[in-house]
Design a protein around this motif. Structure first.
Motif, PDB file in Angstrom:
ATOM      1  N   GLU A 109       0.836  -1.194   0.000  1.00  0.00           N
ATOM      2  CA  GLU A 109       0.000   0.000   0.000  1.00  0.00           C
ATOM      3  C   GLU A 109       0.873   1.247   0.000  1.00  0.00           C
ATOM      4  OE1 GLU A 109      -3.532   2.047   2.676  1.00  0.00           O
ATOM      5  OE2 GLU A 109      -3.001  -0.055   2.935  1.00  0.00           O
ATOM      6  N   PRO A 110       0.527   2.245  -0.818  1.00  0.00           N
ATOM      7  CA  PRO A 110       1.327   3.479  -0.849  1.00  0.00           C
ATOM      8  C   PRO A 110       1.422   4.118   0.535  1.00  0.00           C
ATOM      9  CG  PRO A 110      -0.274   3.434  -2.650  1.00  0.00           C
ATOM     10  CD  PRO A 110      -0.602   2.287  -1.750  1.00  0.00           C
ATOM     11  N   SER A 111       2.555   4.748   0.800  1.00  0.00           N
ATOM     12  CA  SER A 111       2.750   5.419   2.085  1.00  0.00           C
ATOM     13  C   SER A 111       1.781   6.579   2.232  1.00  0.00           C
ATOM     14  CB  SER A 111       4.185   5.940   2.192  1.00  0.00           C
ATOM     15  OG  SER A 111       4.334   6.725   3.349  1.00  0.00           O
ATOM     16  N   ARG A 112       1.252   6.734   3.428  1.00  0.00           N
ATOM     17  CA  ARG A 112       0.387   7.868   3.737  1.00  0.00           C
ATOM     18  C   ARG A 112       1.011   8.700   4.859  1.00  0.00           C
ATOM     19  NH1 ARG A 112      -5.562   6.324   4.704  1.00  0.00           N
ATOM     20  NH2 ARG A 112      -5.988   8.331   3.725  1.00  0.00           N
ATOM     21  N   GLU A 113       2.312   8.561   5.029  1.00  0.00           N
ATOM     22  CA  GLU A 113       3.017   9.370   6.013  1.00  0.00           C
ATOM     23  C   GLU A 113       3.293  10.755   5.417  1.00  0.00           C
ATOM     24  OE1 GLU A 113       6.511   7.223   7.044  1.00  0.00           O
ATOM     25  OE2 GLU A 113       5.437   5.680   8.176  1.00  0.00           O
ATOM     26  N   TRP A 114       3.144  11.791   6.254  1.00  0.00           N
ATOM     27  CA  TRP A 114       3.421  13.138   5.789  1.00  0.00           C
ATOM     28  C   TRP A 114       3.800  14.020   6.963  1.00  0.00           C
ATOM     29  CZ3 TRP A 114       0.111  17.288   7.216  1.00  0.00           C
ATOM     30  CH2 TRP A 114      -1.090  16.902   7.833  1.00  0.00           C
ATOM     31  N   THR A 115       4.329  15.197   6.650  1.00  0.00           N
ATOM     32  CA  THR A 115       4.889  16.069   7.679  1.00  0.00           C
ATOM     33  C   THR A 115       4.388  17.494   7.509  1.00  0.00           C
ATOM     34  OG1 THR A 115       6.907  14.739   7.833  1.00  0.00           O
ATOM     35  CG2 THR A 115       7.029  16.997   8.641  1.00  0.00           C
ATOM     36  N   LEU A 116       4.047  18.122   8.639  1.00  0.00           N
ATOM     37  CA  LEU A 116       3.704  19.542   8.693  1.00  0.00           C
ATOM     38  C   LEU A 116       4.802  20.273   9.452  1.00  0.00           C
ATOM     39  CD1 LEU A 116       1.642  21.950   8.466  1.00  0.00           C
ATOM     40  CD2 LEU A 116       0.767  21.208  10.696  1.00  0.00           C
ATOM     41  N   LEU A 117       5.319  21.359   8.863  1.00  0.00           N
ATOM     42  CA  LEU A 117       6.249  22.244   9.554  1.00  0.00           C
ATOM     43  C   LEU A 117       5.536  23.557   9.849  1.00  0.00           C
ATOM     44  CD1 LEU A 117       9.605  21.767   7.596  1.00  0.00           C
ATOM     45  CD2 LEU A 117       8.872  20.650   9.713  1.00  0.00           C
TER      46      LEU A 117
END
Length: 432
Positions: A95-103
């Motif tokens: 499954e494609p990664s659904r990790e993400w980051t907010l700065l």
């Protein structure tokens, strides 16, 4: 780089965590910038019920399992080199990664740096454009029009500041504060138009009340929808947007912004509330800040990002929700004391869940631009305050050389705990 951070299981942040890898950049796009009607069913929400399992390597597993070994056809033995027996290869689905980051950063003021040609975002680590999304507060009008209001501090940067902000990788700028209208409604509308034309979402202000209070939705990895809502508890008279007049989103009354958060939560995976609030130079959040943060989270906010006190305040993470009470002066006039201590807040998500956070300490340099810091007494103070040890770093009452301006044409409440008739009651070391 030295940082402080926390996992999802902590009530207060754990200190001294080292960031193991750089933030992975990702594309985002705005999906919907219109508040849906309150009546009727909300638009269909993105499906977030998947397993969310990511491949450790990030690519498909091409290993051939035992059950997929080549199979020879039955019958007479033949030369292996001429065999026509089929082979089977099974590829595992990843499954494609659904990790993400907010700065996130705090107050940005470019009235000196931009005319001088200084890029105040040059040395920030991690770079803001390395994140999937980045958000700050614009403590200024961006325009060459308008006349200054009769208040102690008025801030304006030239139109090129909008392009500078966009080129830094900032996706969302909140204008819900006590300086966006410093040069009147025309300059505020210019600020919105210039930022939007540069590809930056202008949040918490607009030519009408509906524009000021609407949430904005951005997509990460195409299927993670992140809504932003902006609001200010610091509201000079004449600043709130009207039905047909430009202004900011005011927290008085709170019902409008809480309704916007509720609406956003119905169609989004994550809701981020960006709030201008608090008591200037106070390193600890006020009771009013804590109460409003609870209201926002009860309405559906997953993260609350604060500013205005001109100093850092603690970051708290509990029950999967995060509150950063104040991120300080992110880009400002040069400061060499506590008002020059700042940093980048990194919030890590897996789809709609906050899985951890990190704070990257910075100090303002001689241009008022943030630069990373890795040690020393000021670094230690940053770590203390962000970690919740804020009371012992509370500055003494400032010594001033000027008397704060009192204007009968504006309100001057700070966060509801203190009342005055001044539009801005600030000492000469902070500036609004």
């Amino acid at each position: 780089m030295n940082v402080v951070g926390s996992s999802r299981r902590a009530w207060l942040p754990l200190l001294g965590v080292l960031l193991a890898s750089a933030v992975t950049a990702g594309a985002c796009s705005e999906l919907d910038s219109t508040v849906p009607p309150e009546d009727g069913p909300p638009p269909a929400s993105p499906d977030t019920t998947g397993t969310g399992m990511d491949s450790p390597s990030g690519s498909a597993d091409t290993t051939v399992p035992d059950t997929a070994a080549p199979i020879e056809s039955p019958g007479d033995a033949t030369d292996a080199s001429t065999s026509t027996a089929p082979t089977t290869t099974t590829l595992a689905y990843v499954e494609p990664s659904r990790e993400w980051t907010l700065l996130a950063g705090g107050d940005v003021l470019m009235d000196r740096s931009e005319p001088s040609g200084v890029d105040p975002f040059e040395f920030i680590e991690p770079a803001l454009d390395s994140a999937d999304l980045a958000v700050v507060n614009s403590e200024m009008a961006i325009s060459d029009r308008g006349e200054p209001l009769d208040k102690q501090y008025v801030f304006r940067a030239p139109p090129s500041a909008a392009r500078r902000i966009a080129s830094a990788g900032i996706d969302v700028v909140s204008l819900a504060n006590n300086h966006a209208m410093d040069y009147g409604p025309a300059a505020l509308v210019d600020t919105v138009d210039l930022l939007e034309s540069a590809g930056v979402v202008a949040l918490g202000a607009g030519p009408t009340r509906a524009d000021a209070y609407r949430y904005r939705v951005l997509a990460v990895h195409d299927d993670v929808h992140v809504a932003f809502v902006g609001v200010s508890m610091i509201v000079p008279r004449g600043f709130p947007a009207g039905p047909d007049s430009a202004g900011i989103a005011s927290a008085r009354p709170p019902s409008r912004v809480l309704d916007s958060v509720r609406s956003a939560s119905r169609i989004s995976d994550v809701v981020v509330a960006v709030v201008h609030w608090g008591v200037e130079r106070s390193t600890c959040p006020s009771d009013a800040q804590r109460a409003f943060a609870r209201d926002l989270m009860d309405a559906g906010a997953d993260a609350v990002i604060g500013h205005h006190p001109h100093v850092l305040q603690p970051v708290e993470f509990s029950g999967g929700r995060l509150v950063a009470y104040s991120l300080g002066n992110f880009v400002w006039h040069p400061r060499w004391g506590i008002t020059g201590e700042t940093g980048v807040l990194q919030i890590d998500f897996d789809a709609d869940e906050i899985v951890g956070w990190t704070f990257h300490p910075h100090l303002l340099d001689d241009h008022g631009a943030p630069v990373p810091v890795a040690g020393g007494s000021r670094f230690d103070r940053i770590v203390d305050i962000i970690g919740g040890d804020c009371e012992r770093h509370q500055p003494p009452p400032p010594s001033t050389t000027t008397t704060p301006t009192t204007s009968a044409t504006s309100t001057g409440t700070t966060d509801g705990a203190t009342s005055t008739t001044a539009a801005d009651t600030t000492d000469t070391t902070t500036g609004g």
